[in-house]
Write a protein that holds these residues in place. Sequence first.
Motif, short mmCIF file in Angstrom:
data_model
loop_
_atom_site.label_atom_id
_atom_site.label_comp_id
_atom_site.label_asym_id
_atom_site.label_seq_id
_atom_site.Cartn_x
_atom_site.Cartn_y
_atom_site.Cartn_z
N UNK A 226 0.86 -1.22 -0.12
CA UNK A 226 0.10 0.02 -0.31
C UNK A 226 1.09 1.00 0.06
N UNK A 227 2.56 1.18 0.57
CA UNK A 227 3.19 2.05 -0.10
C UNK A 227 3.28 2.84 -1.10
N UNK A 228 2.44 1.63 -2.24
CA UNK A 228 2.85 2.28 -3.90
C UNK A 228 1.40 3.08 -4.04
N UNK A 229 1.48 4.60 -5.03
CA UNK A 229 0.56 4.73 -5.82
C UNK A 229 -0.18 4.27 -7.05
N UNK A 230 0.63 2.97 -8.09
CA UNK A 230 0.97 2.66 -9.07
C UNK A 230 1.29 1.84 -9.24
N UNK A 244 -5.44 -9.12 -5.66
CA UNK A 244 -4.53 -9.41 -4.83
C UNK A 244 -4.13 -7.51 -4.31
N UNK A 245 -3.34 -7.28 -5.49
CA UNK A 245 -2.95 -6.00 -5.69
C UNK A 245 -3.69 -4.92 -5.79
N UNK A 246 -4.91 -5.09 -6.01
CA UNK A 246 -5.95 -3.86 -6.06
C UNK A 246 -6.75 -3.73 -4.82
N UNK A 251 -3.89 2.52 -7.76
CA UNK A 251 -4.14 2.06 -10.00
C UNK A 251 -2.92 0.77 -9.88
N UNK A 252 -3.58 -0.17 -10.63
CA UNK A 252 -2.78 -1.19 -11.28
C UNK A 252 -2.85 -1.00 -12.40
N UNK A 253 -1.92 -1.05 -13.47
CA UNK A 253 -1.80 -0.49 -14.76
C UNK A 253 -1.12 -2.20 -15.40
N UNK A 254 -2.23 -2.87 -16.48
CA UNK A 254 -1.91 -4.16 -17.45
C UNK A 254 -1.93 -3.66 -18.37
N UNK A 255 0.03 -3.77 -18.90
CA UNK A 255 0.50 -4.01 -19.65
C UNK A 255 0.67 -4.80 -21.36
N UNK A 282 -3.58 0.29 -22.67
CA UNK A 282 -3.82 -0.38 -21.68
C UNK A 282 -4.96 -0.49 -20.82
N UNK A 283 -4.21 -1.68 -19.14
CA UNK A 283 -6.07 -1.86 -18.26
C UNK A 283 -5.34 -1.65 -17.05
N UNK A 284 -6.30 -0.75 -16.52
CA UNK A 284 -6.46 -0.56 -15.10
C UNK A 284 -7.25 -0.83 -14.45
N UNK A 285 -7.03 -1.43 -12.54
CA UNK A 285 -7.63 -1.09 -11.62
C UNK A 285 -7.75 0.04 -11.04
N UNK A 286 -8.58 -0.09 -10.27
CA UNK A 286 -8.32 1.14 -8.99
C UNK A 286 -9.17 0.19 -7.94
#
Length: 289
Positions: A226-230, A244-246, A251-255, A282-286
């Motif tokens: 949770x320290x990561x913003x993206x 899990x990451x979401x 924001x999780x960006x799927x390249x 990209x695909x993103x998850x919030x």
Amino acid sequence: MLAQQRQSRIAERVHRTGAVRVAELVEEFGVSDMTIRRDLETLAERGLVAKVHGGATAVDFGSTTEPGFAVKQVRQEAEKQAIAQAAATLVGPGQAIALSAGTTTWTLAHHLTDVADLTVVTNSVPVADVFYRAGRSDQTVILTGGVRTPSDALVGPFAVASLERVNVDTVFLGVHGMSERAGFTTPNLLEAETVQALAAKGRRLVVVADHTKFDVVGIATIASLDDADVIVTDAFLDDTARNTLAEYVDQVVLAPTLTAAPAQQTRGGLAPDSKSAATAATTTEMRSA
């Protein structure tokens, strides 16, 4: 398929399954027995697999084992290129950024050499060299000093001290592993302190890591999830890992890569299928509020 691409896929499969047989690879790639044996020989020489009779097995990298830069450079090359392209869109002219050491951040550096008035802080000799060779007079590169690691990172007290008064807009962090329990990790204890100091210097923390890094744990934790913003990763990341990451990251960006995984339902919608992956942004998850 080029030999380098085939070898990358073979190395990834060995890493994922633990072992492969020559006969299986011959059938899968539609090439000769001799071609596969040459591929395995090449991978073994690079330290990516261990050759055994009739096939190859995974190299046992423990939580304190740190492969060299050249070894890591040939792993998941397509995924790293996709991640780098997506991460580069987060950088604009006139910004100050930091890039940690690693082959993914090194790949990202190649996509940033055309950004005007960019200031780059890094503890990576190869990353600094990318910008040096680009030769742009409007870009400033600040290379920390320190002790050099197998991954060509500069670490230790001198590196930490050089970062004390530095502040940047975005830190791009490459990691050895990421897991729910251990967070983002490194196999190098000395590097952990330096990377922690680097990660704390940005208004935004962006982790760049391909799908094979999920559930890999190094001996030292750099930061919690949770320290990561993206997080910028690739479309091969499975649903369990994505979910899990979401839960922890905004924001999780799927390249997408040229050969992305089949379409799957995710928290943010459908992952790109193999046909659309080559052109999708990209695909993103919030994370839910």
